[in-house]
Write a protein that holds these residues in place. Structure first.
Motif, short mmCIF file in Angstrom:
data_model
loop_
_atom_site.label_atom_id
_atom_site.label_comp_id
_atom_site.label_asym_id
_atom_site.label_seq_id
_atom_site.Cartn_x
_atom_site.Cartn_y
_atom_site.Cartn_z
N GLY A 121 -4.32 8.01 -8.99
CA GLY A 121 -4.19 8.43 -7.89
C GLY A 121 -5.66 8.56 -7.17
O GLY A 121 -6.01 8.39 -6.04
N TYR A 122 -6.68 8.84 -7.97
CA TYR A 122 -7.81 9.01 -7.56
C TYR A 122 -8.64 7.62 -7.07
O TYR A 122 -9.12 7.42 -6.19
CB TYR A 122 -8.94 9.63 -8.66
N LEU A 123 -8.10 6.74 -7.87
CA LEU A 123 -8.78 5.18 -7.58
C LEU A 123 -8.16 5.01 -6.29
O LEU A 123 -8.75 4.31 -5.16
CB LEU A 123 -8.46 4.25 -8.55
N PHE A 124 -6.83 5.07 -5.83
CA PHE A 124 -6.02 4.71 -4.88
C PHE A 124 -6.54 5.70 -3.34
O PHE A 124 -6.94 4.83 -2.42
CB PHE A 124 -4.46 5.19 -4.82
N PHE A 125 -6.86 6.72 -3.54
CA PHE A 125 -7.27 7.62 -2.58
C PHE A 125 -8.73 7.17 -2.16
O PHE A 125 -9.15 7.38 -1.25
CB PHE A 125 -7.13 9.16 -2.77
N ASP A 153 4.46 9.18 -9.78
CA ASP A 153 4.71 8.79 -11.30
C ASP A 153 3.52 8.47 -11.82
O ASP A 153 3.21 8.64 -13.11
CB ASP A 153 5.63 7.58 -11.27
N ALA A 154 2.40 7.96 -11.28
CA ALA A 154 1.26 7.22 -11.80
C ALA A 154 0.33 8.80 -12.19
O ALA A 154 0.38 9.71 -11.74
CB ALA A 154 0.61 6.63 -10.87
N LEU A 162 0.67 -1.21 0.05
CA LEU A 162 -0.06 0.09 0.03
C LEU A 162 0.80 1.16 0.13
O LEU A 162 0.76 2.22 -0.81
CB LEU A 162 -0.80 -0.01 1.23
N LEU A 163 2.00 0.96 0.77
CA LEU A 163 2.77 2.37 0.84
C LEU A 163 3.61 2.61 -0.61
O LEU A 163 3.91 3.57 -0.93
CB LEU A 163 3.90 1.90 1.95
N ARG A 164 4.07 1.55 -1.02
CA ARG A 164 4.50 1.47 -2.42
C ARG A 164 3.62 1.99 -3.61
O ARG A 164 3.96 2.75 -4.31
CB ARG A 164 5.22 0.34 -2.84
N LEU A 165 2.34 1.59 -3.30
CA LEU A 165 1.28 2.20 -4.24
C LEU A 165 1.21 3.67 -4.06
O LEU A 165 0.96 4.50 -5.32
CB LEU A 165 0.13 1.24 -4.10
N PHE A 166 1.19 4.04 -2.92
CA PHE A 166 0.94 5.30 -2.62
C PHE A 166 2.06 6.37 -3.22
O PHE A 166 1.83 7.29 -3.89
CB PHE A 166 0.93 5.48 -1.09
#
Length: 536
Positions: A153-157, A147-148, A137-141
């Motif tokens: 980012g919207y999906l992640f948050f 970079d993404a 999760l931290l790496r995806l953040f």
């Protein structure tokens, strides 16, 4: 994301690998897009075929191909344990490499794979799953933050709250991990984690409505303690927004907590983290045949509020750069410290602590100088002597007042930041509570020889400032046993405007409690006398 560890463990062997589609796991989704975690295997004649993991962004009902956001290094598919360790090692290495607020002293940090393997082998399955989920999760953040594309980012948050709540349920595992990798990797990992949690708290506060107090987040304020090399060590990390707002806590109700009117200032104050280290030196002495003596004194105390974020790379005007520098210099500062150490509550084998410092009255040094000048003179009434006397006094004040006290079987060390002009305690100050506003004396507080903080705005207290220790006496029947001791504290940070013009102020606090193990065995042939004026 909570089952990703078991999903990797359950991947088929090379002989049974599906040929039509690669195994994948859904990480986040919306009505239009979704993010997946996928395993790709390069099948060949060898049974030790390599497998790579990737994170991809997909769009529903779209002919456009998926967009790959991240790809792992290949690892052998036939060895599940090696597969896990290599992937975990890569994730942590990238996390510490991309960590915000990297110190110039440790720009290159090497992370050994053996350290990851050694600590991962001690994990239970549920602990390993939580820690791996937190790391991924931290790496995806960091991927979405740096970079993404925006949609990723919207999906992640959008899915952040549920995933973070599960992933933070691994404090014991994080403690073991940080002890295994050392302080340099620990600092970078926890600053990356603090950056993500600060974003999470900021998003949570925005979602609760304007100016509403969403309350503290205890799970985001991490601490651990250890006993090593004769030291009790307590470490803590707390994003500022996750700490208790003192003013709201005093009202004991949901209060409309004020916020900085300046959006840039609010953003800067939201991306800060308190980092704490308390080191207490412990010595067990058995010289006296009647009892065992346990001496503890403060080795060092460090409190820093770190700014979390990355430097902007775009070109700006000199005015914008100057404004950004001023905003970045605005940060919370330590205003009160209260930490304790002693046997766990309910213990009866030790006496209450013998203290080594009296109440912290203001230190006042008076120096008197008398100068006599004169001479003989002759007047109407005869001869005499004319004399002139001059005296002076000097007072020395300290910004921090330190005291000791006892609370049950525990010894308490307390330090309070005071305004040196009026002796107003900064942490308890409220508008109208004192005739003099301490904000005036604390402007530009990182400058000058009489400042109460270090150049970087932190509080550093060493044993030379707190040389007085505390003592417990334990019965001889406890010799050779291992007992549990408590170490913890409550720590306050405050904010007043420093370089910018703003009337905003606040005080926040966090409390941590941990236990360590103390072996009641002789610490050596010699005994360090820790208490001034107290002999055996």
């Amino acid at each position: 994301m909570d089952n990703i560890w078991s999903w990797i463990m359950s991947l088929p062997s090379p002989n049974d690998w599906p040929s039509d589609a690669a195994p994948s796991l859904l990480l986040a989704s919306s009505p239009y897009k979704f993010i997946t975690f996928q395993a790709d295997c390069s099948l060949g004649s060898s049974l030790d075929a390599p497998v790579s993991f990737s994170i991809s962004l997909h769009e529903y009902n779209s002919p456009a191909p998926s967009r790959t956001l991240w790809v792992s290094n290949p690892s052998p598919l036939s060895s599940p344990s090696t597969r896990h360790y290599l992937l975990l090692h890569q994730l942590i290495h990238e996390i510490i490499t991309l960590s915000p607020s990297i110190s110039s002293l440790n720009s290159n940090v090497y992370l050994e794979l053996e350290s990851i393997s050694r600590v991962a082998e001690t994990f239970e399955e549920n602990e390993a799953s939580s820690f791996f989920s937190l790391t991924l999760l931290l790496r995806l953040f960091l991927l979405c933050a740096i970079d993404a594309p925006v949609e990723a980012g919207y999906l992640f948050f959008s899915a952040l709250t549920e995933n973070v709540s599960y992933a933070l349920n691994c404090t014991k595992v994080i403690s073991n991990f940080l002890l295994a990798v050392g302080p340099d990797v620990e600092q970078r990992y926890m600053r990356s984690l603090g950056y993500m949690l600060s974003k999470w708290c900021l998003l949570r506060d925005i979602q609760t409505g304007p100016k509403l107090n969403a309350g503290p987040v205890p799970a985001a304020c991490f601490s651990y303690a250890t006993s090593v090399h004769g030291l009790f060590v307590l470490k803590g990390y707390a994003p500022i927004l996750a700490m208790v707002h003192v003013r709201a806590a005093e009202t004991n109700k949901d209060e409309m907590v004020s916020e900085p009117k300046e959006s840039a200032l609010r953003y800067a104050l939201a991306h800060q983290q308190l980092e704490l280290v308390v080191q207490l030196e412990c010595n067990v002495c058995m010289r006296d045949p009647r009892f065992i003596r346990v001496d503890i004194h403060v080795d060092s105390l460090r409190m820093h509020v770190i700014r979390l974020g990355y430097n902007r790379q775009d070109d700006e005007t000199e005015l914008e750069e100057q404004d950004e520098i001023e905003i970045e210099s605005e940060r919370h500062f330590p205003s009160r410290v209260r930490f304790w150490v002693g046997p766990v509550p309910g213990s009866t084998y030790a006496t209450g602590p013998s203290l080594g410092r009296s109440s912290g009255n203001p230190e006042r040094e008076v120096e008197t100088t008398q100068t006599v000048k004169g001479g003989f003179f002759a007047g109407a009434k005869g001869k005499g002597i004319r004399a002139k006397v001059r005296s002076s006094a000097r007072t020395r004040n300290r910004s921090w007042r330190w005291e000791q006290e006892a609370d049950g079987s525990a010894a308490v060390f307390e330090g309070v930041l005071c305004d040196t002009a009026t002796w107003t305690e900064v942490a308890t100050w409220r508008p109208g509570s004192a005739p003099t506003d301490p904000r005036t004396g604390l402007r530009r507080r990182w400058r000058g020889p009489g400042r109460a903080f270090s150049k970087k705005g932190g509080l550093v207290v060493a044993g030379d400032e707190l040389p007085e220790g505390v003592t417990w006496r334990v019965g001889r029947e406890m010799e050779g046993r291992k007992v549990r001791w408590r170490i913890g504290g409550r720590f306050w940070v405050s904010y007043f405007a420093n370089e910018v013009r703003s009337g905003y102020w606040e005080t926040r606090c966090v409390e941590w409690n941990q236990e360590v193990e103390l072996a009641l065995v002789a610490g050596g042939d010699h005994h360090h006398q820790l208490l001034n004026g107290m002999d055996e």
